[in-house]
Structure formats: C-alpha cells, structure tokens
Design a protein around this motif. Structure first.
Motif, mmCIF file in Angstrom:
data_model
loop_
_atom_site.group_PDB
_atom_site.id
_atom_site.type_symbol
_atom_site.label_atom_id
_atom_site.label_comp_id
_atom_site.label_asym_id
_atom_site.label_seq_id
_atom_site.Cartn_x
_atom_site.Cartn_y
_atom_site.Cartn_z
ATOM 1 N N MET A 18 0.833 -1.204 0.000
ATOM 2 C CA MET A 18 0.000 0.000 0.000
ATOM 3 C C MET A 18 0.869 1.256 0.000
ATOM 4 S SD MET A 18 -3.326 -0.936 2.314
ATOM 5 C CE MET A 18 -2.510 -1.777 3.658
ATOM 6 N N LEU A 26 -4.282 3.164 -5.141
ATOM 7 C CA LEU A 26 -4.556 2.675 -3.788
ATOM 8 C C LEU A 26 -5.996 2.966 -3.388
ATOM 9 C CD1 LEU A 26 -3.728 1.450 -1.079
ATOM 10 C CD2 LEU A 26 -2.870 3.721 -0.425
ATOM 11 N N GLU A 27 -6.472 4.169 -3.686
ATOM 12 C CA GLU A 27 -7.845 4.536 -3.345
ATOM 13 C C GLU A 27 -8.853 3.620 -4.044
ATOM 14 O OE1 GLU A 27 -10.858 8.352 -3.770
ATOM 15 O OE2 GLU A 27 -8.709 8.716 -3.728
ATOM 16 N N ALA A 29 -8.294 0.548 -5.195
ATOM 17 C CA ALA A 29 -8.159 -0.808 -4.650
ATOM 18 C C ALA A 29 -8.825 -0.908 -3.285
ATOM 19 C CB ALA A 29 -6.684 -1.193 -4.560
ATOM 20 N N MET A 30 -8.651 0.097 -2.447
ATOM 21 C CA MET A 30 -9.254 0.083 -1.115
ATOM 22 C C MET A 30 -10.778 0.155 -1.206
ATOM 23 S SD MET A 30 -6.819 -0.419 0.959
ATOM 24 C CE MET A 30 -7.499 -0.054 2.538
ATOM 25 N N ALA A 31 -11.290 0.927 -2.156
ATOM 26 C CA ALA A 31 -12.742 1.013 -2.335
ATOM 27 C C ALA A 31 -13.304 -0.327 -2.793
ATOM 28 C CB ALA A 31 -13.086 2.116 -3.340
ATOM 29 N N ALA A 33 -11.911 -3.350 -2.403
ATOM 30 C CA ALA A 33 -11.757 -4.313 -1.311
ATOM 31 C C ALA A 33 -12.780 -4.050 -0.216
ATOM 32 C CB ALA A 33 -10.342 -4.258 -0.751
ATOM 33 N N GLY A 34 -13.019 -2.776 0.094
ATOM 34 C CA GLY A 34 -13.999 -2.424 1.113
ATOM 35 C C GLY A 34 -15.408 -2.852 0.747
ATOM 36 N N LEU A 107 -11.295 -6.409 -7.790
ATOM 37 C CA LEU A 107 -9.891 -6.078 -7.552
ATOM 38 C C LEU A 107 -9.021 -6.217 -8.799
ATOM 39 C CD1 LEU A 107 -9.554 -7.777 -4.086
ATOM 40 C CD2 LEU A 107 -9.704 -5.331 -4.563
#
Length: 121
Positions: A18, A26-27, A29-31, A33-34, A107
C-alpha cells in the motif's frame, strides 16, 4: 459449512505494498476491497481477512533439529506470492467460487479458491 481460503496472488518481481502504490490506484483498490468486505460481512460469510507484507519481509523458522535456525527470507522463492486472503464459510465450492469471482472482478486480479480440510468423522 465448509471454510474456504480465497487467496490473492501478487507478482514477486514487483512486491507491491500500500505504501508503494500510486494514491489513485490505492484509493480504487481500497474502495473495491472495502465493498467486497462489506458484502462478505453482511452475508455472514466472512471468517477472517488480511493483507500480507511481501516475501522480502519474511522470517523462516526451523526448529526441527537441536538448534533454532532463523532465515530472513521466505521458505520458498516463486514467481508469485500470497498477497492477501479471505477465509469464508460457504455451503459448497460453487458458492465459494462465486465469491472469488466477485473479488476478482472488483480487484482486477486472479483469486485462488481452496477448501480447508475437515477431520474425517
């Protein structure tokens, strides 16, 4: 219900973390994954999830002999490594594969599905 490991492989040559990702990447991917995690939690399928640091941070412990041996390296070198995982409960492999398909789509990567062994009755 059977527990399944959904694993996310990464390319060993890159060792993404990360901290090294572009902020926009990153934003996103995090969204993704979240959103996937929220769906797993709301369905009751999630047992555990986590992301791992790259193999270069690994310590291999071998105490099979008389002396404890520590090696600052992974136990094996491979073109890919386990970057993250989810442990889920699903009624069967088809349901676990359906979860993996959602993770793969969100993802943008491949997901391996493996059932945990159960002790024979």
């Amino acid at each position: 219900m059977t527990q399944y490991l959904l694993s996310l492989p990464h390319d060993s040559a890159e060792e993404p973390t990360m901290a090294t990702m572009e902020p926009a990447e990153l934003e996103a991917a995090m969204a993704a994954a979240g959103a996937f995690m929220e769906e797993l939690v709301s369905s009751g399928a999630l047992v555990f999830a986590g992301g791992l640091h790259p193999p270069s941070t690994a310590v291999t412990v071998d105490h099979t002999g008389d002396e404890l041996v520590l090696a600052d390296e992974p136990f094996t070198v491979a073109p890919e490594y386990l970057g993250g995982l989810w442990v889920i409960e699903a009624p069967d492999q088809d349901a676990a594969v359906a979860w993996a398909a959602k993770a793969s789509k969100g993802l943008g990567g491949r997901i391996e599905v493996r059932a945990f062994q159960e002790v024979p009755a």
